[in-house]
Design a protein around this motif. Structure first.
Motif, PDB file in Angstrom:
ATOM      1  N   GLU A 109      10.359   2.451  -3.837  1.00  0.00           N
ATOM      2  CA  GLU A 109      11.055   2.873  -2.630  1.00  0.00           C
ATOM      3  C   GLU A 109      12.221   1.941  -2.303  1.00  0.00           C
ATOM      4  O   GLU A 109      13.317   2.386  -1.967  1.00  0.00           O
ATOM      5  CB  GLU A 109      10.048   2.887  -1.473  1.00  0.00           C
ATOM      6  N   ARG A 110      11.980   0.614  -2.420  1.00  0.00           N
ATOM      7  CA  ARG A 110      12.985  -0.345  -1.996  1.00  0.00           C
ATOM      8  C   ARG A 110      13.965  -0.685  -3.112  1.00  0.00           C
ATOM      9  O   ARG A 110      15.150  -0.780  -2.900  1.00  0.00           O
ATOM     10  CB  ARG A 110      12.335  -1.644  -1.526  1.00  0.00           C
ATOM     11  N   SER A 137      14.965  -5.774   3.158  1.00  0.00           N
ATOM     12  CA  SER A 137      16.151  -5.030   3.616  1.00  0.00           C
ATOM     13  C   SER A 137      15.882  -4.207   4.875  1.00  0.00           C
ATOM     14  O   SER A 137      16.094  -3.005   4.903  1.00  0.00           O
ATOM     15  CB  SER A 137      16.704  -4.144   2.484  1.00  0.00           C
ATOM     16  N   SER A 175      14.696   3.109  -5.266  1.00  0.00           N
ATOM     17  CA  SER A 175      14.878   4.252  -4.373  1.00  0.00           C
ATOM     18  C   SER A 175      14.620   5.611  -5.043  1.00  0.00           C
ATOM     19  O   SER A 175      15.359   6.562  -4.873  1.00  0.00           O
ATOM     20  CB  SER A 175      16.262   4.243  -3.700  1.00  0.00           C
ATOM     21  N   GLY A 176      13.540   5.665  -5.857  1.00  0.00           N
ATOM     22  CA  GLY A 176      13.110   6.938  -6.444  1.00  0.00           C
ATOM     23  C   GLY A 176      11.678   7.203  -6.018  1.00  0.00           C
ATOM     24  O   GLY A 176      10.753   6.817  -6.714  1.00  0.00           O
ATOM     25  N   GLN A 177      11.523   7.848  -4.875  1.00  0.00           N
ATOM     26  CA  GLN A 177      10.257   7.793  -4.151  1.00  0.00           C
ATOM     27  C   GLN A 177       9.021   8.340  -4.864  1.00  0.00           C
ATOM     28  O   GLN A 177       7.978   7.712  -4.864  1.00  0.00           O
ATOM     29  CB  GLN A 177      10.429   8.549  -2.835  1.00  0.00           C
ATOM     30  N   GLN A 195       4.797   1.024  -4.682  1.00  0.00           N
ATOM     31  CA  GLN A 195       5.609   1.753  -3.717  1.00  0.00           C
ATOM     32  C   GLN A 195       6.820   0.915  -3.298  1.00  0.00           C
ATOM     33  O   GLN A 195       7.917   1.441  -3.111  1.00  0.00           O
ATOM     34  CB  GLN A 195       4.753   2.121  -2.498  1.00  0.00           C
ATOM     35  N   ARG A 222       7.280   1.984   8.476  1.00  0.00           N
ATOM     36  CA  ARG A 222       6.800   1.245   7.303  1.00  0.00           C
ATOM     37  C   ARG A 222       5.350   0.795   7.472  1.00  0.00           C
ATOM     38  O   ARG A 222       4.566   0.834   6.527  1.00  0.00           O
ATOM     39  CB  ARG A 222       7.684   0.026   7.054  1.00  0.00           C
TER      40      ARG A 222
END
Lengths: 314, 251
Positions: free
Chosen positions: A283-284, A24, A287-289, A279, A36
């Motif tokens: 993250e992707r 994405s 989306s809860g880092q 990760q 990134r």
């Protein structure tokens, strides 16, 4: 056969790495890719450092349960950072250039770790239970010391230290990344060169000395390498206690060998894959880092219990 | 020849070996016997350069095992210790191959591989060569470690109670092997034995130790008398003779 599994791990890292980079991806492409990529390099560094350091440490400790994190290597690193802030003040500490400060902290950690853990190994030699207990208590002691110093700090200075105390894969200081890559590749190269001697050291002190290996020197050298690797990971993301255990145990399971020439790269790759994949998912996809550290520690902790109940035989 | 002069070895304040003077001739099998705690293992470790004595000297030929570099020492003496640690995921062939480490220091040549293959053959380990050491029985492990000691290819082989955990067949096989090796001329064997009859049957010379001192040393036939054994072990013994071979029985 074993080499093929190593290639498999490398391929796995390539896949999760590409997914991490390109999943994405939106405009502005250049900017996001750079962000990134920086993060990816940091994650790979941390995973590799923690994985390799754990394999090395377990060999000289003659124990498959201990990790540098459990015996407090990273607590020692944080203690130094805290002392630095306490001595120079938050502003003073922040004025030292990041790279220089990193190199200094790494050198101090290497020296202190070699002395401290060198003594523990010398005394506890041959008595595994005593050594595990000493190691864990030492870890608690170092964490306690760091906390004590932190309590004496000014609240604003404490805030400077605080960000180093908890593992977070969300924030990486790009200034330190270059130095970290340098230190880590140096340490990995030396560890790889030492791998035949480490194989012999893994037979135990008595047998290794009988074969003419200078066992004490290998132990010192290994502890120095472990300290260098731990400072890389701790400086980049903070303390991770059980990731190493996870990486080293999985690497042993996958490669099924005692040879360090295979185990060291395998554990480094495994650690990297775990972090990058984790990760990526958090993250992707979710989306809860900040949850990755918690999940890795949770799984690693479970593995620790499992191994402890199975007498340390992964 | 191994020359030991005025050797005193201490663990903390306790002296384990007192002022030991001993010459061990090359060739043949020399057995070390004596009660528990007599200092047999400590003496073996001192000869191998692994226990640093408080006083005294050890010379293996001209070599000082405490001053020589490790690889040189490990090409002069090989020591099999009691119950060495077992590494997980280590295969028998790999364990035996570690015996070649003092020779190649990490870069094995085809010649090293040939020695390893020969060691596996001599100690009948070929069928077990690819098994992890941790899955072997005690006696099989013991044989694998003995093969590793042999592969070290040293003029002196020091074995600390190698018959532990071996069944009668493998115990006899091992003593026959050692006997043949020590006759071939290039190897000398020093072996700690608890079974006095194994010493009686196979050793050329016996050194009897007691309380950290050499109590007696002589050829096997001359040393094995009820008087000497009684004094060393504080137990009455009878020495019988079966087919020209002494057999020792505690009374």
């Amino acid at each position: 056969m074993v080499e093929r599994r190593l290639i498999g791990l490398g391929f796995g890292l390539l896949v999760v790495g590409s997914a991490f980079l390109f999943w994405s991806l939106r405009a502005p492409y250049g900017f996001i890719l750079e962000l990134r990529a920086t993060k990816l390099v940091a994650l790979v560094c941390v995973g590799a450092a923690v994985g390799a350091a754990t394999v090395l440490f377990q060999t000289v400790a003659m124990n498959r349960l201990l990790t540098p994190g459990i015996v407090g290597f990273d607590a020692l690193f944080i203690l130094f950072q805290t002392l630095l802030v306490a001595a120079l003040g938050g502003v003073g500490a922040a004025q030292i250039p990041g790279a220089l400060r990193f190199v200094l902290e790494t050198l101090v950690l290497m020296g202190a770790a070699a002395v401290l853990f060198g003594v523990v190994f010398r005394r506890g030699r041959g008595d595994v239970t005593r050594m595990i207990l000493t190691g864990i208590i030492l870890g608690v002691l170092l964490r306690g010391l760091a906390e004590t110093v932190q309590r004496m700090l000014d609240p604003s200075e404490f805030a400077v230290v605080q960000q180093a105390m908890f593992a977070s894969f969300g924030r990486v200081d790009p200034g330190q990344l270059g130095v970290a890559v340098l230190i880590l590749s140096g340490a990995l190269a030396i560890a790889f060169r030492l791998s035949p001697a480490l194989d012999v050291a893994g037979l135990g002190r008595g047998t290794a000395r009988g074969l003419g290996l200078d066992h004490d020197r290998i132990v010192w050298a290994t502890l120095l390498l472990v300290a260098a690797m731990v400072s890389v990971s701790t400086a980049l993301v903070g303390p991770v206690t059980f990731l190493g255990l996870l990486a080293a145990s999985l690497a042993r399971l996958v490669t099924d060998t005692h040879r360090h020439a295979v185990l060291i790269p395998a554990a480094a790759l495994t650690g990297s894959v775990i972090l990058v994949a984790g990760q990526f998912v958090f993250e992707r996809l979710l989306s809860g880092q900040s949850a990755l550290a918690v999940v890795v520690e949770f799984l690693g902790g479970l593995l620790f219990l499992f191994l402890a109940l199975n007498k340390g035989r992964p | 020849m191994i020359r030991i002069e005025r050797l005193t070895y201490k663990v903390g304040p306790a002296a384990i070996l007192h002022d030991v003077d001993l010459r061990l001739d090359a060739g043949g099998i020399t057995a070390l016997i004596g009660p528990n705690g007599a200092g047999k293992s400590s003496l073996l470790h001192c000869i191998a350069g692994l226990n640093r004595p408080a006083f005294g000297t050890v010379r293996i030929g001209d070599l000082d095992p405490f001053a020589a570099p490790g690889s040189l020492r490990a090409r002069a003496v090989a020591l099999l210790r009691q119950s060495p640690a077992v590494v997980s995921r280590l295969r028998v062939r790999e364990l035996v191959a570690f015996g070649r480490w003092p020779h190649h220091r990490g870069r094995a040549t085809p010649q090293d591989d040939a020695v390893v293959a020969r060691a596996l053959e001599i100690f009948t380990l070929e069928a077990l060569a690819d098994r992890p050491v941790e899955t072997l029985s005690g006696g099989q492990r013991q044989r694998a470690f003995i093969a590793m000691t042999w592969a070290q290819d040293t003029p002196w082989m020091l074995l600390d109670e190698p018959l532990n955990a071996l069944d009668p067949r493998h115990a006899r096989d091992l003593m026959v092997r050692l006997h043949d090796l020590s006759r071939a001329g290039d190897r000398s064997v020093i072996i700690v034995l608890h079974d006095i009859n194994a010493a009686a049957g196979w050793a050329d010379r016996i050194v009897a130790m007691k309380d950290g001192r050499v109590a007696a040393r002589d050829t096997t036939a001359a040393l094995l008398t009820p008087e000497t054994l009684g004094a060393v072990f504080d137990t009455p013994f009878e020495v019988l003779n079966t087919g020209g071979r002494p057999v020792v029985v505690a009374r």
